[in-house]
Design a protein around this motif. Structure first.
Motif, PDB file in Angstrom:
ATOM      1  N   TYR A 120      -7.261 -30.854 -23.718  1.00  0.00           N
ATOM      2  CA  TYR A 120      -6.520 -29.627 -24.005  1.00  0.00           C
ATOM      3  C   TYR A 120      -5.454 -29.281 -22.972  1.00  0.00           C
ATOM      4  O   TYR A 120      -4.550 -28.490 -23.244  1.00  0.00           O
ATOM      5  CB  TYR A 120      -7.499 -28.436 -24.074  1.00  0.00           C
ATOM      6  CG  TYR A 120      -8.361 -28.442 -25.312  1.00  0.00           C
ATOM      7  CD1 TYR A 120      -7.935 -27.823 -26.474  1.00  0.00           C
ATOM      8  CD2 TYR A 120      -9.607 -29.068 -25.303  1.00  0.00           C
ATOM      9  CE1 TYR A 120      -8.715 -27.827 -27.615  1.00  0.00           C
ATOM     10  CE2 TYR A 120     -10.407 -29.089 -26.441  1.00  0.00           C
ATOM     11  CZ  TYR A 120      -9.949 -28.471 -27.596  1.00  0.00           C
ATOM     12  OH  TYR A 120     -10.724 -28.484 -28.727  1.00  0.00           O
ATOM     13  N   THR A 121      -5.586 -29.832 -21.759  1.00  0.00           N
ATOM     14  CA  THR A 121      -4.817 -29.256 -20.646  1.00  0.00           C
ATOM     15  C   THR A 121      -3.303 -29.336 -20.846  1.00  0.00           C
ATOM     16  O   THR A 121      -2.558 -28.497 -20.341  1.00  0.00           O
ATOM     17  CB  THR A 121      -5.210 -29.917 -19.304  1.00  0.00           C
ATOM     18  OG1 THR A 121      -5.064 -31.328 -19.435  1.00  0.00           O
ATOM     19  CG2 THR A 121      -6.641 -29.592 -18.938  1.00  0.00           C
ATOM     20  N   GLU A 122      -2.863 -30.344 -21.605  1.00  0.00           N
ATOM     21  CA  GLU A 122      -1.433 -30.515 -21.858  1.00  0.00           C
ATOM     22  C   GLU A 122      -0.851 -29.412 -22.762  1.00  0.00           C
ATOM     23  O   GLU A 122       0.345 -29.143 -22.752  1.00  0.00           O
ATOM     24  CB  GLU A 122      -1.289 -31.872 -22.561  1.00  0.00           C
ATOM     25  CG  GLU A 122       0.039 -32.478 -22.583  1.00  0.00           C
ATOM     26  CD  GLU A 122      -0.024 -33.834 -23.309  1.00  0.00           C
ATOM     27  OE1 GLU A 122       0.984 -34.164 -23.932  1.00  0.00           O
ATOM     28  OE2 GLU A 122      -1.075 -34.506 -23.269  1.00  0.00           O
ATOM     29  N   TYR A 123      -1.720 -28.797 -23.564  1.00  0.00           N
ATOM     30  CA  TYR A 123      -1.228 -27.905 -24.627  1.00  0.00           C
ATOM     31  C   TYR A 123      -1.487 -26.429 -24.365  1.00  0.00           C
ATOM     32  O   TYR A 123      -1.097 -25.583 -25.178  1.00  0.00           O
ATOM     33  CB  TYR A 123      -1.884 -28.291 -25.969  1.00  0.00           C
ATOM     34  CG  TYR A 123      -1.726 -29.747 -26.292  1.00  0.00           C
ATOM     35  CD1 TYR A 123      -0.452 -30.292 -26.463  1.00  0.00           C
ATOM     36  CD2 TYR A 123      -2.832 -30.589 -26.374  1.00  0.00           C
ATOM     37  CE1 TYR A 123      -0.300 -31.642 -26.729  1.00  0.00           C
ATOM     38  CE2 TYR A 123      -2.683 -31.936 -26.648  1.00  0.00           C
ATOM     39  CZ  TYR A 123      -1.414 -32.460 -26.819  1.00  0.00           C
ATOM     40  OH  TYR A 123      -1.256 -33.786 -27.077  1.00  0.00           O
ATOM     41  N   VAL A 124      -2.210 -26.125 -23.299  1.00  0.00           N
ATOM     42  CA  VAL A 124      -2.583 -24.721 -23.053  1.00  0.00           C
ATOM     43  C   VAL A 124      -2.164 -24.317 -21.649  1.00  0.00           C
ATOM     44  O   VAL A 124      -1.891 -25.162 -20.795  1.00  0.00           O
ATOM     45  CB  VAL A 124      -4.110 -24.503 -23.240  1.00  0.00           C
ATOM     46  CG1 VAL A 124      -4.543 -24.871 -24.643  1.00  0.00           C
ATOM     47  CG2 VAL A 124      -4.924 -25.259 -22.202  1.00  0.00           C
TER      48      VAL A 124
END
Ligand SMILES: O=C(O)c1ccccc1NCC(=O)[C@H](O)[C@H](O)COP(=O)(O)O
Length: 210
Positions: A120-124
């Protein structure tokens, strides 16, 4: 450290909690929650707040048009996804709301589950780690197993949530090193009715670390 107080339902309490030191307030947009608030309730609370307070709408498995409508109509600065939203959903939401902060909540029940945080880290903008409960999505009042998080160091900021109170916050922060903390039932009298004495005690405890 960012401090988010979640499950606000009363405009007067939002002002008081912000003035005690909260950096973010959370509004529950999940209709099944006892802390659910309507768009007009959120708008009334947000309108009274200083501009430096982040206002986060909490959603679970809502559609992008539904989230977008509520964000625009109520003036929220951020969205917390507290359901089973996948990384691609976070990406799509980012396209729809490029200037809105996105937090992805993960209800953690194992170390393997914790590993999926990297997806998730790329998108949030930030992750929020909460306690898994088989019947409740959030606001459980149950703590996470903090030992699982001792090595947790994602490529984005993260909030610790789940059963935090003025009485256990220092112990939690002695074990883990989040960028922010999130509290709800640990600072309330009944669901949605925050206890300002408990909130004040929380900030006293946090102040004692500095
Ligand atoms: O609080 C709720 O009622 C709720 C309902 C449905 C989805 C999310 C919900 N809360 C999300 C939060 O961010 C809470 O602050 C988080 O779960 C921590 O709650 P608590 O353990 O009571 O501090």
């Amino acid at each position: 450290m960012r401090v988010k107080i979640c499950g606000i339902t009363q405009p007067q309490q939002s002002i008081a909690i912000a003035s005690l030191g909260a950096t973010a307030l959370g509004f529950i947009c999940v209709p099944t929650s006892p802390r659910y608030v309507t768009t007009s309730q959120i708008r009334a609370a947000v309108a009274e707040l200083p501009a430096n307070i982040d206002t986060i709408g909490v959603f679970a498995n809502a559609s992008i048009p539904e989230i977008s409508q509520i964000v625009v109509d109520s003036g929220l600065t951020g969205v917390q996804l507290h359901g089973d939203e996948l990384p691609d959903f976070c990406y799509q939401l980012r396209q729809a709301l490029p200037n809105v902060e996105i937090l992805k909540a993960m209800r953690i029940n194992s170390l393997e589950h914790l590993d999926t945080a990297a997806d998730y880290t790329e998108y949030v903008n930030a992750l929020l780690l909460d306690t898994y409960h088989p019947q409740q999505l959030g606001g459980t009042g149950k703590t996470l197993d903090w030992t699982m998080l001792e090595q947790f160091n994602p490529n984005c900021p993260w909030f610790l949530a789940g059963g935090l109170t003025a009485d256990n916050i220092l112990e939690a922060l002695s074990q883990v090193n989040p960028s922010g903390i999130d509290l709800s039932s640990g600072v309330e009298r009944t669901p949605g009715d925050k206890d300002l004495d408990k909130v004040a005690k929380l900030f006293e405890k946090l102040g004692s670390r500095e």
